[in-house]
Design a protein around this motif. Structure first.
Motif: not given
Length: 335
Positions: A110-113, A116-118, A185-187
């Motif tokens: 979750c932390a990495g994605l 970066i994705l946001a 969860s990265a969402c």
């Protein structure tokens, strides 16, 4: 000094989140789906609503704020719905891997994605500076080291010892679930980025992201409610809610668990209010929160004796991973 204060606030929120599963152990005679949705009422609806009201000036309303930009409001809720899937599988990762390892893998992904994705999803790719990327990489290295410790644990313990530490321990299944949980969860951070403009002018920077936080958690609540009510029907556990003798106890501990969980994002909002002079840390703040969540979850894992019976080598690897994560929280500011 303000940067240090901001990081400390985020750290306090991370500690609270990592502690939210402790009160759940005090819940009596309720199935997972019953206590999960009740604590979710507090964590994803009541407390975020109270938090969001702090960002609403007198004479205005949340409805007025959200109506100003329906597109951003809708997209923020949408990513909240996707995050809700991550929340469901996140709970299952704890079930199969334990608090320490389950949170480590899920939150690391979750932390990495999420970091970066946001920016990529909101057209702010320029925010992904070299310092931010290095910080994410170091964070993932720390998570990987903890994952190695978990694998060493799985291979060194007997089946009986594994069940003693974590009742439903299943390493292969748990890893897959945790990775899915981390991806979805990265969402949450993408949702926050989509709703970053949803605030009234003049509002204290510490409170600006709280309305967006509410929208994300409402989306997640919808996903969780549908699933939990389905499980209530499937497992015939609707009777849980009719057990009047345990309602007082269970409601109290669901409230405590929900408050501890929400503290991470309330702390993230307050902490970022002190980081406005550092664009790098503003972008990296979500990763810092997740990394510290992993650190504190492993501390709880040690306290709850989930690593009991492991070799000294395994513990050394675990501690090394925790140290790398702590370093990663400050690294971008030092580069």
């Amino acid at each position: 000094m303000e940067i240090l204060i901001g990081l400390l606030i985020i750290a306090v929120g991370a500690f609270c989140q990592s502690s939210c599963y402790v009160p759940i152990n005090k819940i009596k005679r309720w199935s997972w789906e019953s206590y999960w949705i009740v604590q979710g009422v507090f964590a994803w609806v009541v407390l975020p609503l109270i938090g969001a009201m702090l960002a609403i000036p007198q004479g205005h309303s949340l409805w007025e704020l959200f109506a100003q930009d329906p597109a951003s409001t809708g997209m923020t809720i949408f990513y909240g719905v996707l995050w809700g899937v991550g929340g469901l599988t996140f709970g299952l990762s704890m079930r199969y891997l334990g608090v320490a390892l389950g949170q480590s893998i899920a939150l690391g992904t979750c932390a990495g994605l999420g970091t970066i994705l946001a920016p990529l999803f909101t057209g702010h790719a320029a925010d992904l500076t070299t310092s931010v990327i290095i910080g994410v990489v170091v964070t993932l290295v720390g998570i990987a080291i903890i994952g190695v410790a978990g694998s060493m644990k799985a291979s060194s313990l007997s089946e009986e010892e594994k069940r003693t530490a974590v009742k439903d321990f299943n390493f292969p299944k748990g890893i897959l679930v945790a990775l899915l949980a981390g991806f979805m969860s990265a969402c949450f951070n993408i949702g926050l980025a989509k709703g970053q403009h949803l605030f009234f002018e003049g509002v204290d920077p510490m409170f600006r992201s709280l309305p967006a936080t509410l929208l994300v958690t409402l989306g997640g609540f919808a996903t969780n409610a549908i699933y939990c009510f389905y499980q209530n029907t499937r497992n015939r556990t609707w009777s849980d809610y009719a057990q009047g003798s345990v309602w007082g106890n269970n409601l109290l501990f669901c409230l405590i668990a929900g408050a501890l969980w929400y503290s991470q994002f309330f702390g993230l909002a307050l902490g970022k209010g002190f980081l406005t002079e550092s664009p790098v840390l503003m972008t990296f703040a979500f990763c810092i929160l997740m990394a510290l969540n992993v650190v504190f979850s492993n501390v709880w894992g040690i306290i709850l004796k989930e690593w009991k019976g492991c070799s000294r080598k395994t513990i050394v690897v675990l501690v090394a991973g925790i140290v790398v994560l702590i370093v990663s929280s400050f690294l971008p500011q030092l580069i």
